[in-house]
Design a protein around this motif. Structure first.
Motif, short mmCIF file in Angstrom:
data_model
loop_
_atom_site.label_atom_id
_atom_site.label_comp_id
_atom_site.label_asym_id
_atom_site.label_seq_id
_atom_site.Cartn_x
_atom_site.Cartn_y
_atom_site.Cartn_z
N ASP A 705 1.76 -2.29 -2.49
CA ASP A 705 0.58 -1.60 -1.97
C ASP A 705 0.76 -0.10 -2.17
N PRO A 706 -0.15 0.57 -2.92
CA PRO A 706 -0.01 2.02 -3.13
C PRO A 706 0.07 2.82 -1.85
N LEU A 707 -0.45 2.27 -0.72
CA LEU A 707 -0.39 3.01 0.55
C LEU A 707 1.04 3.19 1.04
N GLU A 708 1.98 2.40 0.47
CA GLU A 708 3.38 2.61 0.81
C GLU A 708 3.87 3.99 0.38
N LEU A 709 3.16 4.59 -0.59
CA LEU A 709 3.55 5.91 -1.10
C LEU A 709 2.92 7.05 -0.31
N LEU A 710 2.06 6.72 0.66
CA LEU A 710 1.36 7.75 1.42
C LEU A 710 2.35 8.66 2.14
N GLY A 711 2.19 9.96 1.91
CA GLY A 711 3.06 10.94 2.56
C GLY A 711 4.41 11.09 1.90
N LYS A 712 4.68 10.33 0.85
CA LYS A 712 5.98 10.40 0.17
C LYS A 712 5.87 11.25 -1.10
N ARG A 713 7.03 11.57 -1.63
CA ARG A 713 7.08 12.35 -2.88
C ARG A 713 6.94 11.40 -4.06
N ILE A 714 6.05 11.79 -4.99
CA ILE A 714 5.86 11.01 -6.21
C ILE A 714 6.14 11.92 -7.40
N ASP A 715 7.05 11.51 -8.27
CA ASP A 715 7.37 12.23 -9.50
C ASP A 715 7.02 11.35 -10.69
N PHE A 716 6.44 11.95 -11.71
CA PHE A 716 6.16 11.20 -12.93
C PHE A 716 6.06 12.17 -14.11
N GLN A 717 6.24 11.62 -15.29
CA GLN A 717 6.18 12.40 -16.52
C GLN A 717 5.06 11.86 -17.41
#
Length: 995
Positions: A705-717
């Motif tokens: 569930d993408p909501l697991e990433l809510l408030g967290k740091r996301i890094d991508f290239q």
């Protein structure tokens, strides 16, 4: 228009925004009408709000006539955008007469009833003002540069050499109006302006001579059909380095300035200067605008919502004009005692002419009024004889009937095809002399033989019949549509035996262009205006289609001018789908643009509709000078056919970011689609979720569930690897390309390094992005939006695209920060100083989050503490007696709890199920991306024109459809099986817990 005096306008984009204007009269003539037996429009029923031409004449025309009889000068101005009904109000259409013919007819009708001891002198003149040049519409000879406007110190401005014809009755005036319209049509066809870009001024000089009292009254009636009032944004120089230097709009702009200055003066404001002298129109109408005249303004408006801005502008213009106050006086003259010759001079107005008479010229001939009237009558009889002969020929011979963009000018010119063979073209030696852009000296040959008419083009001359270009002898049929040269349109009227009771009005200018577009493969359906089946058409796409139809003839004319002036430019219409630059891919709007190619150097420009129209008028001015024999060279910066070299947008690719929302890698080859929806190139791109250090994340990091990433740091290239098969570079190896994109709330567009002269360039550019505190909006963006990547074409000499990354926020590791709204808010509230780094903002945000979490925990503990205290009070000492049994229960419950190893095993099973689910989703998304690529390639294939290639094409299409179906079915089958296995494992796990 709820009343006869008010007009209410509502903004279609903002229904709550309503404005009401009040005028002397307000007419509704849009609907609620029917035709009577004579073809005149009348109200459909007593409840209809429709105002007919008779209603308008009763309220306005009679007022003009009353002023004329009293000796006042009278002026009527018709103002409004093209197509709003100015010419209809002034002149009318067919049997539905406008104010001008009705005023003239009623004037002579009243003269016939007057006493015989009075003499009435009526003279008539017509002129046209275009590009600050004056053309006499009653004279067939064209003077280079137009007629001159002169000024007399006492009498004011007048046109030198303007033909003013004495008239005996209304039939003469009617014939003069027809003659003026014919000359105006010829001028319009012969590369002059269309009527919507010129002003037409009709003047009736009316003098009453009271012979018994040696007394005269004189009135000048000016009826002015102004040019279209389109705003500069609609048809001007928006987005162009060149302003509309042709002075087409100068008269209209200055008329507005004069009215504004006069309105300010009427309100008591201090006005130092009224700019009458800034244009030809305002010089001629100086007395009418701010002096000795009773002046009326008709503001013609359109009820269409797409005309809202123009309509509002027109109403405001009329509101300003309403404030102007004139001081009109009766123009009288008492004749002095003297010789008969002197009296005759005075009667003619040559001895004591007023300003009104000289404004539009004087009678040039010598002699008494009776002598002048007799001479004009002879000219009229000759003209009547020509008209009678023409009327007779229409009943015996086939002919060509002109079709003009302006309905007022359609059907004015007739070219008869006599028995035998006759040539048509610009040369005076031809039997049919035609004028128009792209028409050669000998353009085509018409043959009338054995009741059959054929047309044969000469050499490479352009002839289009019913939308289809022809180069060979072609038989004509009744009501065939013929276009000669660039855009000279004619309707072929066959022999009398072929004719019926057809309604010729349906074969208007738009009919010709729609037919031409259909043959070229352009239609509403092709542009996507109809959503599905018989669904409603998209209004914005219909508007784009109308733009396309309107611009088609203009582009043809521009190409012809380029060819004759040896500019080497080729222009073609393109329709850009704005969904290509929309991150959601919504197909909601299209816009028309013009692709311009230099055929010698292969340089390319893209002009907007507004820019092209502006350039077209400048091209016309340059071409007119060329026709007049002016060989003076034009500086490059003033040449409408020249522009500096610029980058060209080649196409866009959509990379959907849903996989990133689940922390899954995405790698694919995506097509760049150009404005025609065809593949321009292929982009190889890789999007990689990673750690702050830049290491790619493993499959274990996939989230369900993408909501697991809510408030967290996301890094991508985002790694742009290469670009393949670039058509832009295949066409010209000297060119180059750049790639750009912009993600989420990034304030600037990012560009790759330019690559020159390589068809399959290796880009290999990677950027690291960080969302420190992922918001719900950002996660929703990843799931619903695409990354729009644009491909730009570089040309030798153009500036390369670049951006400054100084304003971008970066992390301590140097990564570009996105989703920075909260950080910006902290920055804006002044809680940090300007010299602190973004890392401090991040730490502060983290501390705030931890503090909020601790506060929530503290609140929960307080509530639990209160509940425990209340429970202890209730139990008291009585609860202590039951303590052993409670202790026993707790001991038994503890004995039933799983061991540590069992808990670890259950957690492992849970994690295993989640991991399996994430892997299944990943595999499904990857297969769906492959299927999507196949589907896009399938859509881009076009049906071959060669019938022999049709069978292999159908076979290839069926194979691709089969492969696409197999891939889709296998992907869904695998997802179904994987989910079934995961559900089975989950059920076993839950059953184990219950046991």
């Amino acid at each position: 228009m709820d009343s006869r005096a008010t007009t209410t306008i509502q903004d279609p984009k903002n229904p709550g925004h309503v404005k009401t204007f009040t005028f002397d009269l307000a007419y509704w003539s849009h609907n609620g009408f029917q035709k009577d037996k004579d073809g005149v429009l009348i109200s459909a029923d007593p409840t209809s709000k429709f105002a007919s031409q008779r209603d308008v004449f009763r309220d306005i025309g009679r007022g003009i006539l009353d002023s004329a009889w009293q000796g006042y000068n009278a002026t009527l101005l018709a103002y409004g955008q093209t197509g709003s009904g100015k010419s209809y109000s002034m002149i009318g259409f067919g049997a539905d007469k406008g104010i001008l013919p009705s005023v003239c007819e009623e004037l002579f009708r009243t003269i016939e009833k007057q006493e015989r001891n009075q003499e009435y002198q009526v003279t008539f003149s017509m002129l046209e003002i275009y590009n600050e040049q004056i053309r006499d519409l009653l004279s067939s000879t064209k003077k280079p540069g137009g007629l001159k406007l002169r000024e007399d110190h006492h009498l004011g401005f007048y046109v030198e050499g303007l033909k003013s014809v004495p008239c005996k009755n209304y039939a003469q005036i009617e014939k003069l109006m027809e003659q003026g319209t014919r000359i105006r049509t010829t001028a319009s066809t012969n590369m002059n302006a269309s009527s919507s870009r010129s002003h037409m001024v009709t003047t009736i000089q009316f003098k009453q001579v009271f012979l018994d009292r040696a007394f005269t009254k004189q009135s000048s009636i000016n009826l002015v059909d102004l040019a279209g009032s389109e705003r500069q944004k609609s048809s001007g120089s928006e987005g162009d380095r060149l302003k509309e230097g042709s002075r087409v709009n100068l008269s209209l702009t200055n008329l507005g300035n004069v009215i504004s200055a006069l309105a300010d003066a009427a309100l008591g404001k201090r006005v130092l200067h009224i700019p009458y002298r800034d244009s030809v129109l305002t010089k001629l109408l100086q007395s009418a605008l701010g002096g000795n005249s009773r002046t009326t303004l008709i503001a013609a408006i359109s009820p269409a919502d797409i005309c809202y801005e123009e309509t509002l502008s027109t109403l405001r213009y009329a509101e300003r004009a309403k404030k102007v106050r004139n001081k009109a006086v009766v123009n009288t003259c008492t004749l002095a005692r003297g010789s008969k010759a002197e009296s005759e001079k005075l009667l003619l107005g040559r001895g004591n002419s007023g300003v009104a008479e000289h404004q539009l010229g004087t009678l040039a001939a010598q002699g008494t009024w009776a002598h002048l009237l007799e001479q004009a009558w002879r000219d009229w009889e000759q003209q009547y004889a020509v008209t009678a002969l023409e009327r007779q020929l229409t009943t015996t011979l086939p002919y060509l009937l002109n079709v003009n963009e302006d309905p007022q000018l359609t059907g004015v010119l007739k070219y008869f095809i006599r028995a035998g063979s006759c040539d048509a073209g610009q040369a005076a030696s031809n039997a049919i002399t035609l004028q128009g852009l792209g028409i050669s000296g000998k353009h085509a040959s018409f043959t009338n033989l054995d009741d059959n008419v054929t047309v044969t083009p000469y050499s490479k001359c352009k002839v289009v019949i019913n939308g289809v270009p022809t180069t060979t002898r072609t038989k004509l049929h009744h009501l065939d549509r013929i276009i000669l040269g660039s855009n000279s349109a004619y309707l072929y009227i066959g022999f009398p035996s072929e004719r019926g009771s057809e309604d010729l009005s349906r074969f208007d200018y738009d009919f010709f262009q729609l037919e031409r577009a259909a043959v070229e493969g352009v239609s509403v359906h092709k542009l996507g205006a109809v959503s599905s089946g018989d669904g409603p058409a998209d209004p914005s796409v219909l508007a784009a289609f109308q733009d396309y139809i309107k611009l088609m003839p203009l582009v043809a004319e521009a190409n012809q001018m380029s060819e004759e002036l040896k500019k080497g430019l080729k222009m073609e219409l393109k329709v850009k789908n704005l969904a290509s630059s929309d991150s959601r891919g919504y197909d909601l709007q299209k816009e028309v643009m013009v692709k311009v190619t230099n055929q010698k150097t292969c340089e390319v420009w893209i002009w907007s509709k507004a820019k092209f129209i502006n350039r077209k008028f400048l091209m016309e001015e340059l071409y007119q000078r060329f026709l007049d024999g002016e060989d003076s060279p034009v500086a490059q910066e003033d040449d409408p056919f020249w522009d500096p070299i610029e980058t060209v947008h080649l196409g866009s690719a959509h990379i959907w970011l849903q996989s990133l929302a689940y922390c899954m890698q995405f790698e694919d080859q995506v097509a760049f689609l150009n404005c025609d929806g065809l593949e321009e190139a292929v982009l190889h791109i890789h999007i990689i979720p990673c750690s702050p250090a830049g290491q790619a994340q493993s499959e274990e990091n996939v989230v369900i569930d993408p909501l697991e990433l809510l408030g967290k740091r996301i890094d991508f290239q985002i790694h742009i690897i290469r670009c393949l098969g670039i058509k832009w570079l295949k066409e010209d190896a000297k060119r180059g390309i750049q790639i750009s994109y912009r993600i989420y709330d990034l304030p600037i567009t990012l560009y790759t390094k330019p690559v020159w002269k390589v068809v399959n360039p290796q880009i290999e550019e990677s950027l690291h992005f960080t969302a420190v505190n992922a918001s719900w909006e950002f996660l929703n963006y990843l799931q619903t939006n695409a990354l729009v990547v644009d491909l730009w074409g570089l040309q030798e000499g153009c500036a390369e695209l670049s951006c400054s990354q100084l304003d971008l926020m970066v992390t301590g590791e140097g990564h570009i920060m996105i989703d920075t709204k909260k950080i910006s808010n902290v920055k804006d509230t002044g809680q940090t100083t300007s010299n602190q780094t973004p890392e401090l903002y991040l730490k502060m945000l983290k501390l705030q989050q931890e503090m909020e979490l601790l506060r929530n925990i503290n609140r929960a503990l307080r509530k639990e503490n209160v509940l425990l205290k209340e429970s202890l009070k209730k139990t008291g000492s009585g609860q202590q007696a039951h303590q052993p049994s409670n202790t026993l229960k707790i001991t038994q419950m503890t004995a039933q709890l799983p061991s540590a190893s069992e808990i670890n095993q259950m957690c492992t099973r849970q994690a295993s199920c989640d991991g399996d689910f994430a892997k299944a989703l990943k595999v499904f998304y990857q297969s769906m991306n492959v299927a999507r690529g196949q589907f896009l390639r399938l859509r881009q294939y076009t049906t071959p024109e060669d019938d022999q290639m049709l069978r292999p094409f159908v076979y290839q299409q069926s194979q691709m459809l089969k492969d696409f179906g197999d891939l889709l079915e296998s992907s869904l089958w695998k997802l179904k099986n994987d989910i079934a296995l995961i559900v089975k494992k989950k059920k076993a796990y839950l059953l184990h817990i219950k046991q």
